[in-house]
Enzyme design. Structure first.
Site, PDB file in Angstrom:
ATOM      1  N   GLU A 174       0.790  -1.354   0.017  1.00  0.00           N
ATOM      2  CA  GLU A 174      -0.147  -0.104   0.190  1.00  0.00           C
ATOM      3  C   GLU A 174       1.299   1.181   0.015  1.00  0.00           C
ATOM      4  O   GLU A 174       1.713   1.246   0.728  1.00  0.00           O
ATOM      5  CB  GLU A 174      -0.938  -0.028   1.304  1.00  0.00           C
ATOM      6  CG  GLU A 174      -1.902   0.729   1.350  1.00  0.00           C
ATOM      7  CD  GLU A 174      -2.964   0.528   2.653  1.00  0.00           C
ATOM      8  OE1 GLU A 174      -3.179  -0.480   3.051  1.00  0.00           O
ATOM      9  OE2 GLU A 174      -3.095   1.501   3.237  1.00  0.00           O
ATOM     10  N   CYS A 180      -3.655   2.517   8.659  1.00  0.00           N
ATOM     11  CA  CYS A 180      -2.447   2.358   7.922  1.00  0.00           C
ATOM     12  C   CYS A 180      -2.576   0.755   7.592  1.00  0.00           C
ATOM     13  O   CYS A 180      -2.729  -0.287   8.672  1.00  0.00           O
ATOM     14  CB  CYS A 180      -1.289   2.446   8.675  1.00  0.00           C
ATOM     15  SG  CYS A 180      -1.454   4.199   9.444  1.00  0.00           S
TER      16      CYS A 180
END
Ligand code: SAH
Length: 345
Positions: A91, A332
């Site tokens: 990511e 996150c």
């Protein structure tokens, strides 16, 4: 897997020699990869086919592949999911600020540090990223958006100091003037506090910003949030930070995620002040981003404000991290985790 995009210009020159090519080809190749951000060999139109074939049969070139993108309608923040050559998913986040675009990259697929509030560590570590895979997150984003990236933060999934050699090479290539030429001062590396590596990095005397994920002013509480605290004490971290500051004259950032009722009380602020007083540093308060798997809650606005105010009153520089991309919000590592879980179903 060694690949051509992880090589320095010097190594590329040696490699050209080894495969019987002219030295100037190295510079051409280097510029195609690191300056013009070519996505594949087909883009490199002034290089002979024979050379490309030789490279492809030898080392190859790693590129990340975009598999998903979410863009915030509020502030243009974009989260990218990339697939790596072996199917690993990572990511990356692009944040658009007035002063320029900043990219937050992953240094590993997964993580083995086990911080309790973090989604990236739940599935453990898949593997460390190659230097080129760290670079290519930035290259892809700059190429795809046609907007210059001026700041880089190594704060995505993974512990960069658990992939130290690749991190150093990544930094060298990223800040090299023959490449993207990002100033060292515009690069931040965040660590959970692997003490020997702080000393090692200090010796390199880079001008990057070191950020330490502290999250607690005392060892007992820190151990409950971060398993790495069983290995290194806050005292050891502070000593290493002093050495880092002495070697580089750079201000250190301490990250402190505020968790409701855990580490966000005035007494914790006071302990933190005691710890940091007089140090060349800056505190970044991050209201914790709750994840489904844990019951940690975000501190109230009031406690964040009071915490900040106490630090300010004691002359400790402090900012509260602004939440970007609220509408695509996922803590996150959560997007990656969801994507991988859905793929496996
Ligand atoms: N491993 C490195 C870098 C990746 S984590 C490190 O520990 O610093 C980047 C930052 O995000 C760290 O400060 C980490 O503690 C913080 N973080 C992780 N999950 C979070 C969450 N759910 N809410 C707020 N901060 C989080």
């Amino acid at each position: 897997m060694p690949d051509i995009k992880s090589m320095t210009l010097k190594e590329l020159e040696q490699y050209m020699e080894e495969i019987g090519e002219k030295k100037f080809r190295a510079k051409q190749l280097y510029e195609w990869m690191h300056k013009k951000l070519a996505r594949n060999f087909d883009d490199m139109h002034n290089l002979p086919k024979s050379l490309k074939q030789k490279i492809q049969s030898g080392v190859g070139m790693l590129s990340v592949k975009e598999v998903q993108r979410y863009t915030s309608k509020i502030d243009g923040t974009a989260k990218f999911l990339f697939e790596l050559y072996d199917g690993s998913i990572i990511e990356t986040v692009l944040m658009r600020y007035k002063h320029g675009n900043s990219v937050c990259i992953s240094s590993q697929a997964g993580c083995r540090m086990g911080c309790r509030f973090c989604a990236s560590t739940i599935g453990g570590l898949t593997r460390s990223l190659e230097p080129s895979e760290m670079l290519d997150q930035i290259y892809h984003i700059q190429y795809a958006t046609r907007e210059r990236v001026s700041n880089v933060v190594v704060m995505g999934t993974g512990e960069p100091f658990d992939n130290f050699d690749h991190l150093l090479r990544f930094l060298e290539l990223l800040t090299n003037e023959q490449g993207l030429n990002i100033s060292q001062r515009n690069v931040t590396v965040s660590t959970c506090g692997i003490v020997p590596k702080i000393y090692e990095l200090a010796e390199k005397k880079l001008q990057i910003t070191l950020a330490i994920s502290l999250h607690s002013p005392n060892d007992k509480m820190r151990r409950e949030l971060m398993p790495i605290a069983n290995k290194y004490s806050i005292r050891e971290i502070m000593d290493a930070c002093d050495a880092y500051i002495a070697a580089t004259n750079r201000r250190i950032t301490f990250e402190y995620s505020l968790v409701k009722g855990v580490n966000d009380q005035p007494e914790h602020a006071k302990m933190l002040i005691h710890l940091l007083k007089g140090k060349l540093c800056h505190v970044n308060l991050i209201p914790v981003n709750p994840i489904d798997e844990r019951e940690y809650e975000q501190s109230t606005k009031q406690s964040v404000y009071e915490f900040q105010h106490l630090l300010e009153k004691n002359h400790i520089r402090v900012t509260v991290r602004r939440e970007m991309g609220r509408d695509i919000n996922a803590a996150c590592g959560q997007l990656r985790k969801r994507y991988v879980e859905n793929r496996e179903e």
